[in-house]
Write an enzyme that holds these catalytic residues in place. Structure first.
Site, mmCIF file in Angstrom:
data_model
loop_
_atom_site.group_PDB
_atom_site.id
_atom_site.type_symbol
_atom_site.label_atom_id
_atom_site.label_comp_id
_atom_site.label_asym_id
_atom_site.label_seq_id
_atom_site.Cartn_x
_atom_site.Cartn_y
_atom_site.Cartn_z
ATOM 1 N N GLN A 175 0.796 -1.218 0.077
ATOM 2 C CA GLN A 175 -0.045 0.046 -0.147
ATOM 3 C C GLN A 175 0.955 1.319 -0.086
ATOM 4 O O GLN A 175 1.859 1.318 0.759
ATOM 5 C CB GLN A 175 -0.930 0.022 1.387
ATOM 6 C CG GLN A 175 -1.871 1.142 1.232
ATOM 7 C CD GLN A 175 -2.676 0.971 2.555
ATOM 8 O OE1 GLN A 175 -2.432 1.313 3.554
ATOM 9 N NE2 GLN A 175 -4.087 0.704 2.292
ATOM 10 N N GLY A 176 0.504 2.324 -1.092
ATOM 11 C CA GLY A 176 1.287 3.542 -0.839
ATOM 12 C C GLY A 176 0.385 4.661 -0.724
ATOM 13 O O GLY A 176 -0.174 5.327 -1.647
ATOM 14 N N GLU B 205 -15.153 -3.838 5.275
ATOM 15 C CA GLU B 205 -14.839 -4.121 6.472
ATOM 16 C C GLU B 205 -16.238 -4.935 7.009
ATOM 17 O O GLU B 205 -17.418 -3.934 6.817
ATOM 18 C CB GLU B 205 -14.245 -2.998 7.294
ATOM 19 C CG GLU B 205 -13.390 -3.146 8.262
ATOM 20 C CD GLU B 205 -13.796 -4.283 9.305
ATOM 21 O OE1 GLU B 205 -13.337 -5.450 9.278
ATOM 22 O OE2 GLU B 205 -14.490 -4.079 10.461
ATOM 23 N N SER C 73 0.071 6.234 3.241
ATOM 24 C CA SER C 73 0.607 7.430 4.034
ATOM 25 C C SER C 73 1.865 7.981 3.494
ATOM 26 O O SER C 73 2.660 7.242 2.704
ATOM 27 C CB SER C 73 1.041 6.811 5.422
ATOM 28 O OG SER C 73 0.126 6.064 5.940
ATOM 29 N N SER D 290 3.987 -1.938 4.006
ATOM 30 C CA SER D 290 4.206 -3.088 4.565
ATOM 31 C C SER D 290 4.811 -4.064 3.281
ATOM 32 O O SER D 290 4.159 -4.127 2.321
ATOM 33 C CB SER D 290 3.342 -3.953 5.308
ATOM 34 O OG SER D 290 3.206 -3.337 6.438
#
Lengths: 411, 317
Positions: free
Chosen positions: A139-140, A257, A142, A174
């Protein structure tokens, strides 16, 4: 399963239905064969080996028909209910099956986003390799200047022909250095309010112009990375959703979610309670053991009570998602309570292991190092996916309806 | 698994909330501090089935379960409804246990017995390891009035508790201890939420520095913690009720003790925070914040305390 628009059931029920028990039995039988067939879990900091291990497990799940349990059938999943997903996570944990780990972003974040917002070509290209454990996504989102205020992200994408040219910096990605793809949020318009100039694109992680550096955390090395982008070229065809509509696209993921986001952490914490109780019975203390200390027994029981309550709240949230199809407001409450209980737990753990806390490996007491590592990891659990302060803002403003804080001024 | 309320339970909850607010508005509670327990309001609670809720329909009760009782008591706690609610509920259906029923664990030899709501009681029940015992005309017992912590929970020291007439055996006594813990937890979880309700309302209205104090992050975060404590204890307590109804789920003892710990802590902590969040007004008799804390402290001393239940839970780890 009641239809998703059915608000109420016939009974408030904590037992498992015949179908739920059958699922658990089938899964348990499969896990009993599959888990022992895996090679041992690689070292915590050998990320390449961990990725390979996670990929192998995902492949086994796929072959067994368990991959993407909650993914819709049309994308190769089983279209399982949130309750079935909870059973799956519980049984996997009980069988000591590997966690989703490096496949998290693909299976639970980028994949679901592509399912809803992607073109048929994009779905066909990206979804099957995620399900088979062949491609890893990171994931990019933040950035150093965009944490809690994610929409302030500044990584800039400029069009050049049929490509975007992207320059900037991402953080907390991560497994970035062992990933194949990155779900990237970039700024495509700087002249509009911050939420309106963001675009969602998929970037290959072997693109020229990328510099990926592991972040040294309070636990030492780990899976978190910084990603520096210097004129990285990404095809326009990799954009998911419209240009400048990326904020909405990214938020779509949240609608997936189903109350199960913290199940792994919660089950680990509940297991740690019993580990600490066992340690306390073994650690010698003035003629007896640490368990003779009523203060320790009581404080550990308090955290057990809170974590049991978090487990009930998880069942509540999952049942709510199963009924309404959308996540309730219980997620922020759960995150906050789980994080605080986790801190209380590891503090008791540190008191139990006493002198053995000084090393990150077992010297005096077998099993003490796990308590030390969990004491540090608790901060990652608390902060990942939104700080506790942000959870409190969400609860105060969205649930309690308190007025927004006025803009900060120095006067 | 379907851990959500049924439409009947939502109706029950909303009807109880409306009834409690109607019978016990804040001004009425303040009056009752001087006048004692309002018998007419109590009879309305009884008429609505609050006490006979779990008594089988064949025996003239409502025929509902423990989860339903938890929902009802949660709402009564939230509205600060006074009286020996848990004892009257537990004793409903037992021979000669109509009206206002108080109770206590039989004190050990030489220990002082403190009875709550003595003046208002029609019957007193005493629980010990042998069973449940009924004591008639408790107000006639030799007693000394104490100055109560909670203005709506009068307390008397009773010289000696008579043996009484046995109305149930040891299995009922044992069951009452568990059920009583869950029901007290339900009242406590309601107090935790009531203290939060009161404080949210106040901080939305109260202005300082030209804006509602509830817009300041320091207050918001405090309230977010209050709500999440209350919510966790609400769900934990409901789970305890469901476990009592569905013992096949397992671990009932652990879940009930845990709910009692979580709810007791939440009620006391939220009572504290409610007083503090009201600033100087929180220290006045007029504002209800202190009533939540005092009730929480008093309730936490019945059917075992947080510490008692934590110690019991530790034995199960």
């Amino acid at each position: 399963m009641p239809p998703p628009d059915s608000r109420y059931g016939d009974d408030v029920d904590l037992t498992h239905s015949a179908a739920e028990r059958a699922l658990a039995d089938e899964l348990r039988a499969w896990l009993a064969d599959a888990v022992p067939s895996l090679p041992p879990l690689p070292a915590h900091d050998d990320l390449r080996a961990r990725r390979a291990h996670n990929g192998l497990w995902q492949k086994l799940l796929h072959q067994g028909g368990w991959a993407g349990l909650s993914w819709p059938v049309e994308y190769g999943g089983r279209g399982a209910s949130p309750t079935d997903e909870l059973i799956f996570l519980e049984e996997c944990f009980r069988a000591d099956a590997p966690a989703v780990d490096s496949n998290f972003v693909g299976l639970l974040h980028a994949g679901p986003t592509i399912m809803v917002e992607g073109t048929p070509e994009q779905k066909a290209r990206w979804l099957p390799p995620i399900l088979r454990g062949e491609e890893v996504w990171c994931q990019g989102f933040s950035e150093p200047g965009a944490g809690s205020d994610l929409a302030a992200l500044a990584t800039r994408a400029v069009r050049d022909g049929d490509e975007y040219v992207v320059t900037g910096q991402k953080i907390w990605s991560s497994y970035a250095h062992v990933a194949d793809w990155c779900e990237l949020l970039v700024r495509t318009d700087t002249d509009v309010p911050k939420h309106k100039g963001i675009t969602w694109i998929a970037m290959r992680m072997d693109s020229p112009g990328l510099d990926i550096r592991p972040i040294e955390t309070i636990m030492g090395s780990g899976e978190f990375c910084e990603v520096f982008l210097d004129e990285v070229r990404i095809p326009l065809a990799n954009r998911v959703g419209a240009e400048n509509d990326g904020w909405r696209v990214a938020m779509v993921t949240l609608s997936f979610e189903r109350g199960t986001a913290f199940v792994g952490e919660l089950l680990s914490a509940r297991r740690l309670v019993h580990h600490i109780a066992e340690l306390a019975r073994l650690v010698p203390r003035a003629g007896g053991s640490a368990w003779d200390d009523a203060g320790i027994r009581r404080d550990l029981a308090r955290t057990a009570a809170h974590l049991d309550a978090c487990w009930s709240l998880t069942k509540w949230n999952v049942s709510e998602a199963a009924r309404s199809g959308i996540p309730g407001v219980g997620g922020s409450v759960l995150k906050l309570q789980l994080a605080e209980s986790n801190f209380d737990l590891v503090r008791v753990g540190m008191r139990v292991i006493d002198h053995a806390r000084v090393a990150l490996e077992d010297a005096e007491i077998a099993g003490a190092a796990e308590v030390v590592m969990e004491s540090l990891r608790a901060f990652a659990v608390a902060t990942g996916g939104g700080t506790l302060q942000i959870q409190r803002n969400i609860i105060a403003e969205r649930i309690l309806g308190l007025p927004k804080e006025p803009p900060w001024t120095s006067s | 698994m379907d851990f959500q309320l049924t439409s009947l339970q939502v109706d029950l909850q909303e009807a109880t909330r409306a009834m409690a607010r109607g019978l016990y508005p804040s001004a009425r509670l303040h009056q009752m501090e001087r006048e004692g327990l309002d018998r007419a309001a109590w009879d309305e609670l009884a008429g609505a089935g609050v006490f006979s809720l779990r008594v089988p329909e064949a025996d003239g009760g409502v025929g509902l379960g423990s989860a339903d009782a938890v929902l009802v008591l949660h709402e009564l706690g939230r509205a600060l409804v006074p009286g020996p609610l848990v004892w009257s509920h537990l004793a409903a259906g037992l021979d000669g246990c109509d009206g206002v029923v108080g109770g206590l664990e039989r004190p050990g030899p030489g220990a002082t017995a403190v009875v709550q709501h003595l003046d208002a009681l029609d019957t007193l029940v005493v629980v010990d390891d042998e069973g449940v015992w009924r004591v008639e005309r408790p107000a006639s017992l030799e007693h000394r009035r104490l100055d109560p912590l909670d203005p709506l929970t009068p307390v008397d020291a009773v010289g000696s508790v008579p043996r009484g007439v046995q109305v149930a055996g040891p299995e009922v006594a044992a069951r009452w201890r568990v059920e009583g813990s869950a029901l007290v937890a339900a009242l406590l979880s309601g107090l935790a939420l009531g203290a939060c309700d009161l404080t949210v309302a106040y901080t939305k209205e109260r202005k300082q520095f030209g804006r509602p104090v509830g817009s300041f992050q320091s207050i918001k975060h405090l309230l977010a913690d209050m709500l999440s404590r209350a919510e966790l204890s609400r769900v934990a307590t409901l789970a305890a009720g469901v476990h009592l109804d569905q013992p096949e789920v397992g671990h009932t003892e652990r879940i009930v003790a845990g709910a009692r710990v979580v709810a007791g802590e939440a009620a006391i902590e939220n009572g504290h925070r409610a007083i503090l969040s009201h600033g100087g007004m929180g220290f006045t008799w007029e504002v209800d914040a202190h009533r939540y804390l005092k009730r929480a402290w008093v309730l936490d001393a019945t059917f075992g305390s947080v510490d008692h239940h934590a110690a019991a839970l530790a034995e199960l780890l």
